[in-house]
Design a protein around this motif. Structure first.
Motif, PDB file in Angstrom:
ATOM      1  N   TYR A   1      -7.218   9.543  -5.543  1.00 25.79           N
ATOM      2  CA  TYR A   1      -7.304   8.504  -4.847  1.00 25.79           C
ATOM      3  C   TYR A   1      -7.709   8.729  -3.086  1.00 25.79           C
ATOM      4  O   TYR A   1      -8.503   8.012  -2.814  1.00 25.79           O
ATOM      5  N   THR A   2      -7.341   9.785  -2.751  1.00 25.65           N
ATOM      6  CA  THR A   2      -7.572  10.331  -1.501  1.00 25.65           C
ATOM      7  C   THR A   2      -9.196  10.378  -1.377  1.00 25.65           C
ATOM      8  O   THR A   2      -9.621   9.942  -0.389  1.00 25.65           O
TER       9      THR A   2
ATOM     10  N   HIS B   1       0.759  -1.236   0.009  1.00 27.12           N
ATOM     11  CA  HIS B   1       0.053  -0.022   0.057  1.00 27.12           C
ATOM     12  C   HIS B   1       0.752   1.412  -0.167  1.00 27.12           C
ATOM     13  O   HIS B   1       0.531   2.134  -0.729  1.00 27.12           O
TER      14      HIS B   1
ATOM     15  N   LEU C   1       2.104   7.364  -6.882  1.00 30.57           N
ATOM     16  CA  LEU C   1       1.182   8.199  -7.347  1.00 30.57           C
ATOM     17  C   LEU C   1       1.812   9.736  -7.482  1.00 30.57           C
ATOM     18  O   LEU C   1       2.484  10.250  -6.531  1.00 30.57           O
TER      19      LEU C   1
ATOM     20  N   TYR D   1      -8.565  -3.712  -0.175  1.00 27.41           N
ATOM     21  CA  TYR D   1      -7.593  -3.158  -0.835  1.00 27.41           C
ATOM     22  C   TYR D   1      -7.160  -4.139  -2.239  1.00 27.41           C
ATOM     23  O   TYR D   1      -6.061  -4.263  -2.739  1.00 27.41           O
TER      24      TYR D   1
ATOM     25  N   GLU E   1      -6.712  -2.457  -5.317  1.00 27.43           N
ATOM     26  CA  GLU E   1      -5.497  -1.403  -5.045  1.00 27.43           C
ATOM     27  C   GLU E   1      -4.294  -2.397  -5.637  1.00 27.43           C
ATOM     28  O   GLU E   1      -3.528  -2.203  -6.412  1.00 27.43           O
TER      29      GLU E   1
ATOM     30  N   GLU F   1      -3.010  12.062  -9.131  1.00 31.23           N
ATOM     31  CA  GLU F   1      -3.515  10.848  -8.696  1.00 31.23           C
ATOM     32  C   GLU F   1      -3.790  10.493  -7.289  1.00 31.23           C
ATOM     33  O   GLU F   1      -4.754  10.048  -6.941  1.00 31.23           O
TER      34      GLU F   1
ATOM     35  N   TYR G   1       2.311   1.676  -3.253  1.00 31.74           N
ATOM     36  CA  TYR G   1       1.300   2.012  -4.226  1.00 31.74           C
ATOM     37  C   TYR G   1       1.050   3.805  -4.144  1.00 31.74           C
ATOM     38  O   TYR G   1       1.246   4.493  -4.992  1.00 31.74           O
ATOM     39  N   ILE G   2       0.782   4.155  -2.840  1.00 32.28           N
ATOM     40  CA  ILE G   2       0.990   5.592  -2.520  1.00 32.28           C
ATOM     41  C   ILE G   2       1.982   6.408  -3.133  1.00 32.28           C
ATOM     42  O   ILE G   2       1.709   7.578  -3.574  1.00 32.28           O
TER      43      ILE G   2
ATOM     44  N   GLN H   1     -11.389   9.366  -3.152  1.00 31.86           N
ATOM     45  CA  GLN H   1     -12.273   8.192  -3.347  1.00 31.86           C
ATOM     46  C   GLN H   1     -12.248   7.335  -2.133  1.00 31.86           C
ATOM     47  O   GLN H   1     -13.282   6.659  -1.655  1.00 31.86           O
ATOM     48  N   THR H   2     -11.158   7.329  -1.503  1.00 30.40           N
ATOM     49  CA  THR H   2     -10.899   6.423  -0.287  1.00 30.40           C
ATOM     50  C   THR H   2     -11.752   7.113   0.816  1.00 30.40           C
ATOM     51  O   THR H   2     -12.653   6.495   1.519  1.00 30.40           O
TER      52      THR H   2
END
Length: 338
Positions: A111-112, A96, A103, A320, A323, A107, A99-100, A114-115
């Motif tokens: 992402y933030t 994770h 970005l 996740y 993700e 992006e 992934y973060i 949407q989460t």
């Protein structure tokens, strides 16, 4: 997308030729390790190195996650049989963050957002809020009021703007003041039958649906909460596994039931703060997983902590799955474009 940083390293072989490797360094609790991919005996050009990173970035991230998970499982004491589940949680923690960090700013903003929408919709829906995920998004991000919804339901969702802002700036440990503040923000402008938001209940007229357990007596709430907080941080200091301990904290918090209303939402917010401080992603429980979540807490009531922990593990990993499936596309750097 921002490419992850890899290093080109070389070493002499027995035949005195030079071998080249693409290397990904990792560290955990002060211990360092690395994973690598063999590239051959010819030093790669910058173009060849870029291609190697594109080809092997995902493989290296997966190898690194496996390595970190092994280190974590060796470092922590795991109280409940579930070594493989905990290993998957540790891999998720690493992947994770990979992934973060891959970005770019745009992006990451999407992402933030949407989460947050998913989390807020889930945590309010568990308590009966009927706004859809789309309505939650429009209310939070575009201030469009949903049709045919009560003011209470609207406020339940809108309050999380202030909850999130408070949690983002708070840097300390969980304490009574932090818990009260969260509750006051979560329950702001929501009619409560007895006490006002942020106030521990003064009565024992409490019933938790679906179980016959007694909650903490009103005059013992502060004592029990302080004991719970102390035992959590003592466990972390003694290398107990953070995910397990956060789940246990959440379960025991719900048993204490410190407020007249809003205990679930406040408890899940505290749970996620504890996870965040230890580097885990946010636990998102969608509306569809409400029954699984409630059944997990019920298992705790029956002293089936192993089974309870397994459900929380599954909820975290399921949250996740998309993700992780998208990880390959994100960690592989894009080709340079003119």
């Amino acid at each position: 997308m921002k490419p992850l940083k890899y290093k080109l390293e070389s070493e002499k072989s027995d035949k005195k030729s030079t071998k080249y490797f693409l290397v990904r360094y990792t560290s955990f609790k002060g211990k360092h390790s690395r994973v690598r991919q063999y590239l051959g005996t010819t030093e790669p050009t910058s173009e060849a190195l870029e291609k190697a990173i594109r080809d092997y970035a995902y493989t290296l991230e997966m190898k690194a996650a496996e390595k970190i998970a092994e280190m974590a499982c060796t470092y922590y004491t795991i109280d409940y049989p579930g070594q493989q589940e905990i290993k998957e949680i540790e891999k998720l923690r690493f992947l994770h963050n990979a992934y973060i960090s891959s970005l770019n700013s745009i992006e990451l903003e999407v992402y933030t957002q949407q989460t947050k929408n998913l989390y807020i919709h889930g945590t309010t829906a568990i308590e009966g809020n009927t706004l859809s995920l789309q309505e939650t998004h429009y209310l939070l991000n575009e201030e469009i009021l949903p049709k045919d919804k009560s003011l209470r339901e609207i406020n339940e969702v809108q309050n999380y703007k202030y909850v999130m802002a408070y949690v983002e700036q708070y840097k300390g440990k969980v304490n009574l003041q932090f818990i009260r503040k969260l509750h006051s923000l979560i329950m702001n402008n929501i009619d409560m039958r007895f006490e006002s938001p942020g106030t521990f209940r003064r009565h024992n007229l409490v019933y938790i649906g679906g179980c016959d357990l007694s909650v903490t007596l009103a005059n013992m709430i502060e004592v029990d909460l302080k004991d719970l907080i102390t035992s959590y941080y003592d466990a972390i200091k003694n290398k107990k596994h953070p995910f397990e301990q956060a789940v246990l904290f959440h379960y025991k918090f719900e048993l204490i039931h410190p407020f007249s209303d809003g205990n679930g939402r406040t408890g899940r917010e505290v749970l996620n703060y504890l996870l965040k401080k230890e580097g885990y992603p946010q636990l998102i429980i969608p509306k569809e997983s409400r029954e699984a979540y409630i059944s997990a807490l019920t298992l705790g009531n029956n002293n089936q902590n192993v089974e309870m922990m397994k459900i929380f593990d599954d909820l975290m990993l399921a949250g996740y799955a998309k993700e992780l499936a998208d990880l390959r596309n994100v960690v592989v750097p894009e080709k340079q474009q003119n």
